[in-house]
Design an enzyme around this catalytic site. Sequence first.
Site, mmCIF file in Angstrom:
data_model
loop_
_atom_site.group_PDB
_atom_site.id
_atom_site.type_symbol
_atom_site.label_atom_id
_atom_site.label_comp_id
_atom_site.label_asym_id
_atom_site.label_seq_id
_atom_site.Cartn_x
_atom_site.Cartn_y
_atom_site.Cartn_z
ATOM 1 N N SER A 200 -34.752 -91.129 -44.880
ATOM 2 C CA SER A 200 -35.123 -90.335 -46.056
ATOM 3 C C SER A 200 -33.916 -90.225 -46.970
ATOM 4 C CB SER A 200 -35.559 -88.931 -45.635
ATOM 5 O OG SER A 200 -35.694 -88.072 -46.751
ATOM 6 N N TYR B 27 -33.979 -81.006 -40.959
ATOM 7 C CA TYR B 27 -34.634 -82.288 -41.251
ATOM 8 C C TYR B 27 -33.634 -83.246 -41.900
ATOM 9 C CZ TYR B 27 -37.815 -85.613 -43.576
ATOM 10 O OH TYR B 27 -38.449 -86.738 -44.020
ATOM 11 N N LYS C 2 -32.176 -86.877 -40.489
ATOM 12 C CA LYS C 2 -32.359 -88.113 -41.250
ATOM 13 C C LYS C 2 -31.011 -88.772 -41.529
ATOM 14 C CE LYS C 2 -36.832 -88.334 -41.521
ATOM 15 N NZ LYS C 2 -37.609 -89.471 -40.990
#
Length: 254
Positions: free
Chosen positions: A147, A160, A164
């Site tokens: 991401s 998160y 990533k």
Amino acid sequence: MTTDLFDLTGKIALVTGASRGIGKEAARLLAQQGAHVIISSRKQAACETVAQEIHDGGGQANAYACHIGDSDQIEAIFNHIRAEHGRLDILVNNAAANPYYGHITETDPGAFDKTVEVNIRGYFFMSVNACRMMQQNGGGAIVNVASVDGVRPGAKRGIYSITKGAIINMTKAFALECGPDNIRVNAVLPGLTDTKFAGALTSDSGVLNSWLEKMPLQRYAQPGEMAGAILFLASAASGFATGSCITVDGGYLI
């Protein structure tokens, strides 16, 4: 004579998180290019639906449920692939934990553990098992779906974003050590994409507008717009690329 660098005829591909979103579109495109695709996500029925859609379109696919945060399920799916196909040529690591959305200091241990378990531990051991199979068959390709949050941490997406970022470095670490075995490992870094995971962002007009202001294309992506980059990295078209991260973000990072 011309050569189709995107031809995957005869290849066996495993796509995780393939019941919807980016994973589903990637699986469909790999199958269109001739690969036999193993459709995997946590729920068998959802996997079977996608596999049937591929069959109906003239492609080859089968469904096998696997929660990549569970070591026993990872072992089971690779035992299945070994028994049914005898090889694995392509792994698309796409499954991910639903992002915790909130201030980083309010991240509870459960959300932390779940995100790390899937996004880091899951990707890692899926890659380990894939590489072991690929070593026995002359090589292969792994594509990790990371991401843009792994490059520029997203507000209220702390853990998160951290995982990533780890996937990006994991991609490079596997590429470094597995290159001598003819195993290429690369990553796609999607920007804001219309998936269930991104619902907390696309459904909040204020947050959405703050994204769009930073994006030269001034829109968010559809899942299928990530599939082409995944195909490129999985195919001979990117034969000399390893340890690379392709950003597909509408210009967000610039």
